[in-house]
Motif scaffolding. Structure first.
Motif, PDB file in Angstrom:
ATOM      1  N   ARG A 164     -42.841  40.721  -5.482  1.00  0.00           N
ATOM      2  CA  ARG A 164     -42.959  41.009  -6.921  1.00  0.00           C
ATOM      3  C   ARG A 164     -42.750  42.567  -6.802  1.00  0.00           C
ATOM      4  O   ARG A 164     -43.638  43.327  -7.288  1.00  0.00           O
ATOM      5  CB  ARG A 164     -44.524  40.555  -7.231  1.00  0.00           C
ATOM      6  N   ASP A 165     -41.724  42.917  -6.239  1.00  0.00           N
ATOM      7  CA  ASP A 165     -41.324  44.523  -6.186  1.00  0.00           C
ATOM      8  C   ASP A 165     -42.293  45.527  -5.562  1.00  0.00           C
ATOM      9  O   ASP A 165     -42.222  46.002  -4.567  1.00  0.00           O
ATOM     10  CB  ASP A 165     -41.132  44.839  -7.629  1.00  0.00           C
ATOM     11  N   ILE A 166     -43.587  45.361  -5.867  1.00  0.00           N
ATOM     12  CA  ILE A 166     -44.908  46.170  -5.276  1.00  0.00           C
ATOM     13  C   ILE A 166     -45.810  45.434  -4.417  1.00  0.00           C
ATOM     14  O   ILE A 166     -46.573  45.862  -4.032  1.00  0.00           O
ATOM     15  CB  ILE A 166     -45.387  47.042  -6.047  1.00  0.00           C
ATOM     16  N   HIS A 210     -36.826  43.876   0.376  1.00  0.00           N
ATOM     17  CA  HIS A 210     -37.693  43.994  -0.847  1.00  0.00           C
ATOM     18  C   HIS A 210     -38.838  42.976  -0.963  1.00  0.00           C
ATOM     19  O   HIS A 210     -38.724  41.874  -0.338  1.00  0.00           O
ATOM     20  CB  HIS A 210     -36.846  43.591  -2.032  1.00  0.00           C
ATOM     21  N   TYR A 217     -45.767  47.585   1.130  1.00  0.00           N
ATOM     22  CA  TYR A 217     -44.543  48.260   0.439  1.00  0.00           C
ATOM     23  C   TYR A 217     -44.157  49.238   1.393  1.00  0.00           C
ATOM     24  O   TYR A 217     -42.734  49.450   1.613  1.00  0.00           O
ATOM     25  CB  TYR A 217     -45.001  48.771  -0.963  1.00  0.00           C
ATOM     26  N   ASP A 222     -45.922  41.345  -2.130  1.00  0.00           N
ATOM     27  CA  ASP A 222     -45.414  40.215  -1.776  1.00  0.00           C
ATOM     28  C   ASP A 222     -46.735  39.123  -1.456  1.00  0.00           C
ATOM     29  O   ASP A 222     -47.656  39.488  -0.680  1.00  0.00           O
ATOM     30  CB  ASP A 222     -44.493  40.284  -0.543  1.00  0.00           C
ATOM     31  N   ARG A 230     -35.362  39.498   1.540  1.00  0.00           N
ATOM     32  CA  ARG A 230     -36.850  39.206   1.550  1.00  0.00           C
ATOM     33  C   ARG A 230     -37.364  38.840   2.839  1.00  0.00           C
ATOM     34  O   ARG A 230     -36.804  37.487   3.293  1.00  0.00           O
ATOM     35  CB  ARG A 230     -37.336  38.257   0.349  1.00  0.00           C
TER      36      ARG A 230
END
Length: 374
Positions: A203-205, A200, A194, A207, A127
Protein backbone atom coordinates in the motif's frame (compact mmCIF):
# COMPACT_ATOMS: atom_id res chain seq x y z
CA UNK A 1 -12.07 -42.85 -2.64
CA UNK A 2 -9.42 -43.38 0.02
CA UNK A 3 -9.75 -41.27 3.10
CA UNK A 4 -6.79 -39.63 4.87
CA UNK A 5 -5.43 -41.65 7.72
CA UNK A 6 -6.54 -40.93 11.27
CA UNK A 7 -3.85 -43.14 12.80
CA UNK A 8 -3.09 -41.67 16.18
CA UNK A 9 0.16 -43.59 16.25
CA UNK A 10 1.44 -41.25 13.54
CA UNK A 11 0.45 -38.31 15.74
CA UNK A 12 -1.63 -36.84 12.93
CA UNK A 13 -5.00 -35.38 13.85
CA UNK A 14 -7.64 -35.53 11.14
CA UNK A 15 -9.34 -32.54 12.76
CA UNK A 16 -6.16 -30.47 12.28
CA UNK A 17 -5.96 -31.29 8.58
CA UNK A 18 -9.69 -30.69 8.17
CA UNK A 19 -9.55 -27.31 9.90
CA UNK A 20 -6.57 -26.30 7.79
CA UNK A 21 -8.55 -27.41 4.72
CA UNK A 22 -11.57 -25.41 5.89
CA UNK A 23 -9.31 -22.38 6.23
CA UNK A 24 -7.75 -22.85 2.79
CA UNK A 25 -11.16 -23.39 1.16
CA UNK A 26 -11.92 -19.68 1.52
CA UNK A 27 -8.56 -18.65 0.07
CA UNK A 28 -8.89 -21.17 -2.76
CA UNK A 29 -12.12 -19.67 -4.11
CA UNK A 30 -14.77 -20.17 -1.43
CA UNK A 31 -15.06 -16.47 -0.68
CA UNK A 32 -15.62 -15.64 -4.37
CA UNK A 33 -18.62 -17.99 -4.46
CA UNK A 34 -20.40 -15.96 -1.79
CA UNK A 35 -19.51 -12.61 -3.37
CA UNK A 36 -21.01 -13.74 -6.68
CA UNK A 37 -23.98 -15.37 -4.96
CA UNK A 38 -24.79 -12.12 -3.17
CA UNK A 39 -24.72 -10.21 -6.48
CA UNK A 40 -26.80 -12.85 -8.29
CA UNK A 41 -29.51 -13.38 -5.68
CA UNK A 42 -29.60 -10.34 -3.39
CA UNK A 43 -30.24 -12.73 -0.50
CA UNK A 44 -29.68 -11.09 2.86
CA UNK A 45 -27.71 -14.04 4.19
CA UNK A 46 -25.42 -14.08 1.16
CA UNK A 47 -24.88 -10.32 1.39
CA UNK A 48 -23.98 -10.55 5.08
CA UNK A 49 -21.62 -13.45 4.35
CA UNK A 50 -20.04 -11.58 1.43
CA UNK A 51 -19.46 -8.53 3.64
CA UNK A 52 -17.79 -10.71 6.27
CA UNK A 53 -15.51 -12.04 3.53
CA UNK A 54 -13.86 -8.65 3.03
CA UNK A 55 -11.22 -6.81 5.05
CA UNK A 56 -11.98 -3.57 6.91
CA UNK A 57 -10.22 -0.55 5.46
CA UNK A 58 -8.09 -0.15 8.61
CA UNK A 59 -9.34 -0.82 12.15
CA UNK A 60 -11.97 -3.46 12.89
CA UNK A 61 -12.48 -7.18 12.44
CA UNK A 62 -14.40 -9.37 10.00
CA UNK A 63 -14.39 -13.12 9.48
CA UNK A 64 -12.06 -12.79 6.48
CA UNK A 65 -9.38 -11.40 8.80
CA UNK A 66 -9.23 -14.78 10.55
CA UNK A 67 -8.09 -16.84 7.55
CA UNK A 68 -4.43 -15.83 7.53
CA UNK A 69 -3.75 -15.93 11.31
CA UNK A 70 -5.68 -19.21 11.65
CA UNK A 71 -3.22 -20.82 9.24
CA UNK A 72 -0.29 -19.51 11.29
CA UNK A 73 -1.98 -20.72 14.48
CA UNK A 74 -2.43 -24.21 12.99
CA UNK A 75 1.23 -24.27 11.97
CA UNK A 76 1.95 -23.70 15.65
CA UNK A 77 -0.40 -26.52 16.69
CA UNK A 78 1.59 -28.90 14.46
CA UNK A 79 4.93 -28.01 16.07
CA UNK A 80 4.59 -30.12 19.25
CA UNK A 81 3.67 -33.09 17.06
CA UNK A 82 6.58 -32.69 14.65
CA UNK A 83 9.27 -31.22 16.89
CA UNK A 84 8.06 -32.44 20.27
CA UNK A 85 8.06 -36.09 19.27
CA UNK A 86 11.61 -35.76 17.95
CA UNK A 87 12.79 -34.07 21.10
CA UNK A 88 11.30 -36.92 23.11
CA UNK A 89 13.26 -39.38 20.93
CA UNK A 90 16.43 -37.53 21.81
CA UNK A 91 17.06 -35.75 18.50
CA UNK A 92 19.66 -33.00 18.62
CA UNK A 93 18.10 -29.56 19.15
CA UNK A 94 20.60 -27.85 16.89
CA UNK A 95 19.76 -30.25 14.07
CA UNK A 96 16.06 -29.46 14.56
CA UNK A 97 16.93 -25.76 14.64
CA UNK A 98 18.52 -26.02 11.20
CA UNK A 99 15.38 -27.69 9.89
CA UNK A 100 13.16 -24.98 11.41
CA UNK A 101 15.27 -22.19 9.90
CA UNK A 102 15.39 -23.93 6.53
CA UNK A 103 11.60 -24.26 6.48
CA UNK A 104 11.09 -20.65 7.51
CA UNK A 105 13.42 -19.25 4.86
CA UNK A 106 11.96 -21.55 2.20
CA UNK A 107 8.51 -20.08 2.88
CA UNK A 108 9.99 -16.58 2.62
CA UNK A 109 11.45 -17.51 -0.78
CA UNK A 110 8.15 -19.02 -1.95
CA UNK A 111 6.40 -15.83 -0.88
CA UNK A 112 8.78 -13.72 -2.96
CA UNK A 113 8.14 -15.99 -5.95
CA UNK A 114 4.39 -15.76 -5.35
CA UNK A 115 4.58 -11.96 -5.44
CA UNK A 116 7.03 -11.49 -8.28
CA UNK A 117 7.20 -14.69 -10.31
CA UNK A 118 10.58 -15.83 -11.59
CA UNK A 119 11.22 -12.98 -13.99
CA UNK A 120 14.00 -10.51 -13.24
CA UNK A 121 12.60 -7.13 -12.20
CA UNK A 122 14.11 -3.85 -11.04
CA UNK A 123 14.44 -3.83 -7.26
CA UNK A 124 11.94 -0.99 -6.87
CA UNK A 125 9.28 -3.06 -8.66
CA UNK A 126 9.60 -6.07 -6.38
CA UNK A 127 7.51 -6.75 -3.30
CA UNK A 128 9.31 -8.81 -0.66
CA UNK A 129 6.76 -9.10 2.22
CA UNK A 130 4.17 -11.86 1.75
CA UNK A 131 1.68 -14.09 3.50
CA UNK A 132 4.02 -17.08 3.20
CA UNK A 133 6.92 -14.94 4.36
CA UNK A 134 5.10 -13.99 7.54
CA UNK A 135 4.09 -17.58 8.20
CA UNK A 136 7.69 -18.61 7.62
CA UNK A 137 9.30 -15.99 9.86
CA UNK A 138 6.71 -15.89 12.66
CA UNK A 139 6.41 -19.67 12.72
CA UNK A 140 10.20 -20.04 12.68
CA UNK A 141 10.76 -17.78 15.68
CA UNK A 142 7.85 -19.34 17.59
CA UNK A 143 9.35 -22.80 17.02
CA UNK A 144 12.81 -21.61 18.08
CA UNK A 145 11.31 -20.35 21.33
CA UNK A 146 9.59 -23.75 21.69
CA UNK A 147 12.85 -25.64 21.09
CA UNK A 148 14.98 -23.74 23.59
CA UNK A 149 12.67 -22.66 26.42
CA UNK A 150 10.38 -24.32 28.92
CA UNK A 151 6.62 -23.79 29.04
CA UNK A 152 6.75 -21.03 31.64
CA UNK A 153 9.27 -19.06 29.59
CA UNK A 154 7.14 -19.54 26.48
CA UNK A 155 4.20 -17.93 28.30
CA UNK A 156 6.45 -15.03 29.30
CA UNK A 157 7.48 -14.61 25.67
CA UNK A 158 3.82 -14.59 24.61
CA UNK A 159 2.81 -11.89 27.08
CA UNK A 160 6.01 -9.92 26.56
CA UNK A 161 5.58 -9.80 22.78
CA UNK A 162 2.03 -8.48 23.06
CA UNK A 163 2.71 -5.91 25.79
CA UNK A 164 5.99 -4.84 24.23
CA UNK A 165 4.39 -4.34 20.81
CA UNK A 166 1.59 -2.29 22.39
CA UNK A 167 4.16 -0.05 24.08
CA UNK A 168 6.15 0.25 20.85
CA UNK A 169 3.18 1.32 18.70
CA UNK A 170 1.82 3.79 21.22
CA UNK A 171 5.05 5.31 22.57
CA UNK A 172 7.52 5.46 19.67
CA UNK A 173 7.20 8.80 17.82
CA UNK A 174 7.05 9.08 14.04
CA UNK A 175 8.83 12.08 12.46
CA UNK A 176 6.29 14.75 11.63
CA UNK A 177 3.51 12.97 13.54
CA UNK A 178 4.60 12.35 17.10
CA UNK A 179 3.70 9.31 19.21
CA UNK A 180 0.45 7.46 19.88
CA UNK A 181 -1.03 7.62 16.38
CA UNK A 182 -2.37 4.56 14.56
CA UNK A 183 -3.29 5.99 11.17
CA UNK A 184 -1.68 4.47 8.09
CA UNK A 185 0.45 7.59 7.66
CA UNK A 186 1.57 8.07 11.27
CA UNK A 187 2.26 4.73 12.97
CA UNK A 188 5.84 3.56 13.74
CA UNK A 189 5.24 0.10 12.21
CA UNK A 190 4.57 1.42 8.71
CA UNK A 191 7.26 4.07 9.06
CA UNK A 192 10.00 1.57 9.95
CA UNK A 193 8.86 -0.88 7.27
CA UNK A 194 9.06 1.92 4.72
CA UNK A 195 12.61 2.72 5.89
CA UNK A 196 13.86 -0.87 6.14
CA UNK A 197 12.18 -3.00 3.46
CA UNK A 198 13.62 -2.84 -0.09
CA UNK A 199 11.37 -2.74 -3.14
CA UNK A 200 7.82 -1.46 -2.83
CA UNK A 201 5.18 -1.93 -0.15
CA UNK A 202 1.72 -3.27 -0.90
CA UNK A 203 0.00 0.00 0.00
CA UNK A 204 2.90 2.33 -0.94
CA UNK A 205 3.57 3.54 2.61
CA UNK A 206 2.40 0.40 4.38
CA UNK A 207 2.54 -3.36 3.92
CA UNK A 208 0.11 -5.61 5.85
CA UNK A 209 2.74 -8.38 5.80
CA UNK A 210 5.60 -6.07 6.74
CA UNK A 211 8.64 -6.84 8.85
CA UNK A 212 7.80 -5.08 12.14
CA UNK A 213 4.25 -6.45 12.45
CA UNK A 214 5.71 -9.95 12.11
CA UNK A 215 6.89 -9.58 15.72
CA UNK A 216 3.42 -9.87 17.34
CA UNK A 217 2.58 -12.61 14.79
CA UNK A 218 5.13 -14.76 16.63
CA UNK A 219 2.64 -14.74 19.52
CA UNK A 220 -0.01 -16.20 17.19
CA UNK A 221 2.36 -19.05 16.40
CA UNK A 222 3.12 -19.52 20.09
CA UNK A 223 -0.59 -19.72 20.92
CA UNK A 224 -0.89 -22.54 18.40
CA UNK A 225 2.03 -24.30 20.12
CA UNK A 226 0.25 -23.98 23.47
CA UNK A 227 -2.85 -25.58 21.93
CA UNK A 228 -0.73 -28.34 20.38
CA UNK A 229 0.90 -29.07 23.75
CA UNK A 230 -2.55 -29.40 25.28
CA UNK A 231 -3.77 -31.79 22.58
CA UNK A 232 -0.63 -33.94 22.96
CA UNK A 233 -0.94 -34.08 26.74
CA UNK A 234 -1.35 -37.53 28.29
CA UNK A 235 -5.04 -38.38 28.49
CA UNK A 236 -4.49 -39.83 31.95
CA UNK A 237 -3.92 -36.29 33.21
CA UNK A 238 -6.19 -34.39 30.82
CA UNK A 239 -9.03 -36.21 29.06
CA UNK A 240 -10.02 -35.31 25.52
CA UNK A 241 -13.27 -33.81 26.79
CA UNK A 242 -11.32 -31.64 29.22
CA UNK A 243 -9.04 -30.52 26.38
CA UNK A 244 -12.06 -29.38 24.37
CA UNK A 245 -13.42 -27.48 27.36
CA UNK A 246 -10.06 -25.77 28.00
CA UNK A 247 -9.75 -24.76 24.34
CA UNK A 248 -13.30 -23.45 24.18
CA UNK A 249 -13.23 -21.52 27.46
CA UNK A 250 -9.77 -20.19 26.60
CA UNK A 251 -11.14 -18.97 23.28
CA UNK A 252 -13.98 -17.11 24.98
CA UNK A 253 -11.58 -15.47 27.42
CA UNK A 254 -9.29 -14.41 24.58
CA UNK A 255 -12.22 -12.83 22.73
CA UNK A 256 -13.23 -10.88 25.85
CA UNK A 257 -9.66 -9.64 26.42
CA UNK A 258 -9.34 -8.73 22.74
CA UNK A 259 -12.58 -6.74 22.86
CA UNK A 260 -11.56 -4.87 26.01
CA UNK A 261 -8.09 -4.17 24.64
CA UNK A 262 -9.68 -2.84 21.46
CA UNK A 263 -10.81 0.28 23.36
CA UNK A 264 -7.20 1.41 23.94
CA UNK A 265 -5.33 -0.52 21.21
CA UNK A 266 -7.70 -1.05 18.27
CA UNK A 267 -8.07 -4.40 16.56
CA UNK A 268 -6.14 -3.99 13.33
CA UNK A 269 -5.00 -6.76 10.99
CA UNK A 270 -2.81 -4.38 8.97
CA UNK A 271 -0.68 -3.74 12.05
CA UNK A 272 -1.36 -7.16 13.65
CA UNK A 273 -2.08 -5.37 16.92
CA UNK A 274 -2.04 -7.20 20.24
CA UNK A 275 -5.84 -6.94 20.46
CA UNK A 276 -6.00 -8.51 17.00
CA UNK A 277 -3.78 -11.38 18.20
CA UNK A 278 -6.15 -12.00 21.12
CA UNK A 279 -9.26 -11.83 18.93
CA UNK A 280 -8.07 -14.16 16.17
CA UNK A 281 -6.50 -16.36 18.83
CA UNK A 282 -9.87 -16.67 20.54
CA UNK A 283 -11.66 -17.68 17.34
CA UNK A 284 -8.84 -20.07 16.43
CA UNK A 285 -9.09 -21.84 19.80
CA UNK A 286 -12.87 -22.13 19.48
CA UNK A 287 -12.69 -23.52 15.94
CA UNK A 288 -10.01 -26.02 16.95
CA UNK A 289 -12.15 -27.13 19.91
CA UNK A 290 -15.19 -27.63 17.65
CA UNK A 291 -13.31 -29.54 14.93
CA UNK A 292 -11.44 -31.67 17.49
CA UNK A 293 -14.66 -32.53 19.34
CA UNK A 294 -16.64 -33.36 16.21
CA UNK A 295 -13.99 -35.29 14.29
CA UNK A 296 -11.55 -36.82 16.76
CA UNK A 297 -13.78 -37.31 19.80
CA UNK A 298 -17.26 -37.92 18.42
CA UNK A 299 -15.90 -39.66 15.35
CA UNK A 300 -18.19 -37.78 12.97
CA UNK A 301 -15.49 -37.82 10.34
CA UNK A 302 -17.26 -39.38 7.37
CA UNK A 303 -16.88 -36.22 5.28
CA UNK A 304 -13.96 -34.58 7.09
CA UNK A 305 -11.55 -36.07 4.56
CA UNK A 306 -12.99 -33.76 1.89
CA UNK A 307 -11.49 -30.81 3.75
CA UNK A 308 -8.42 -32.76 4.86
CA UNK A 309 -7.41 -33.35 1.22
CA UNK A 310 -7.09 -29.55 0.91
CA UNK A 311 -5.40 -29.14 4.28
CA UNK A 312 -2.72 -31.74 3.58
CA UNK A 313 -1.50 -29.81 0.53
CA UNK A 314 -2.33 -26.28 1.63
CA UNK A 315 0.87 -24.55 0.51
CA UNK A 316 0.71 -26.25 -2.88
CA UNK A 317 -2.83 -25.05 -3.64
CA UNK A 318 -1.99 -21.56 -2.35
CA UNK A 319 0.88 -21.35 -4.84
CA UNK A 320 -0.87 -23.23 -7.66
CA UNK A 321 -3.93 -20.99 -7.86
CA UNK A 322 -1.61 -18.06 -8.52
CA UNK A 323 0.12 -19.73 -11.47
CA UNK A 324 -2.43 -22.23 -12.87
CA UNK A 325 -5.54 -21.03 -14.72
CA UNK A 326 -8.21 -23.05 -12.90
CA UNK A 327 -10.84 -20.58 -14.12
CA UNK A 328 -10.12 -21.55 -17.74
CA UNK A 329 -10.49 -25.27 -16.90
CA UNK A 330 -13.73 -24.66 -15.00
CA UNK A 331 -15.26 -22.80 -17.95
CA UNK A 332 -14.27 -25.51 -20.43
CA UNK A 333 -15.54 -28.35 -18.24
CA UNK A 334 -18.85 -26.88 -17.10
CA UNK A 335 -19.81 -24.62 -20.02
CA UNK A 336 -22.31 -27.14 -21.38
CA UNK A 337 -24.30 -27.13 -18.13
CA UNK A 338 -23.79 -23.54 -17.01
CA UNK A 339 -25.00 -22.01 -20.30
CA UNK A 340 -28.61 -22.79 -19.39
CA UNK A 341 -28.53 -20.32 -16.48
CA UNK A 342 -28.64 -16.52 -16.55
CA UNK A 343 -25.32 -14.67 -16.55
CA UNK A 344 -25.17 -13.78 -12.82
CA UNK A 345 -25.76 -17.44 -11.91
CA UNK A 346 -23.27 -18.60 -14.53
CA UNK A 347 -20.55 -16.76 -12.63
CA UNK A 348 -21.61 -18.49 -9.41
CA UNK A 349 -21.45 -21.95 -10.98
CA UNK A 350 -18.13 -21.23 -12.65
CA UNK A 351 -16.75 -20.18 -9.24
CA UNK A 352 -18.00 -23.45 -7.76
CA UNK A 353 -16.42 -25.28 -10.70
CA UNK A 354 -13.16 -23.46 -9.99
CA UNK A 355 -13.06 -24.94 -6.48
CA UNK A 356 -14.07 -28.39 -7.74
CA UNK A 357 -11.23 -28.42 -10.28
CA UNK A 358 -8.75 -27.41 -7.58
CA UNK A 359 -10.04 -30.10 -5.24
CA UNK A 360 -9.87 -32.82 -7.91
CA UNK A 361 -6.23 -31.92 -8.54
CA UNK A 362 -5.49 -32.13 -4.82
CA UNK A 363 -7.34 -35.43 -4.51
CA UNK A 364 -5.33 -36.86 -7.42
CA UNK A 365 -2.09 -35.73 -5.74
CA UNK A 366 -3.27 -37.22 -2.44
CA UNK A 367 -3.95 -40.56 -4.15
CA UNK A 368 -0.43 -40.45 -5.60
CA UNK A 369 0.94 -39.39 -2.17
CA UNK A 370 2.38 -36.19 -3.59
CA UNK A 371 2.60 -33.39 -1.02
CA UNK A 372 4.48 -30.09 -1.05
CA UNK A 373 6.42 -30.08 2.19
CA UNK A 374 8.92 -27.46 3.27
Amino acid sequence: MTKPSTDTGSHRLLSLDALRGFDMFWIAGGEEIFHLLAKATGWTGAIIMAEQLTHPEWNGFRAYDLIFPLFLFLAGVSAPYSLGSRLERGDDRNKLLRKVIQRGLTLVLLGIIYNNGLQIRPLEDMRFPSVLGRIGLAGMFAQIIYLYTNTRTQYIWFVGLLLGYWAFVMLVPVPGCGAGHMTIECNPVSYLDYMLIPGHLHRDIHDPEGLISTIPAIATGLLGIFAGNLLRADERSTTRQQKVLILFIGGILFLIIGKLWDYVFPINKNLWTSSFVMTVGGWSLILLAIFYWIIDIQGWNRYAWILAVIGMNSILIYMAQHFIDFEYTSERLFRGIVKYFSEPYQKVFYAIGYVIVEWLMLWFLYKKKVFLKV
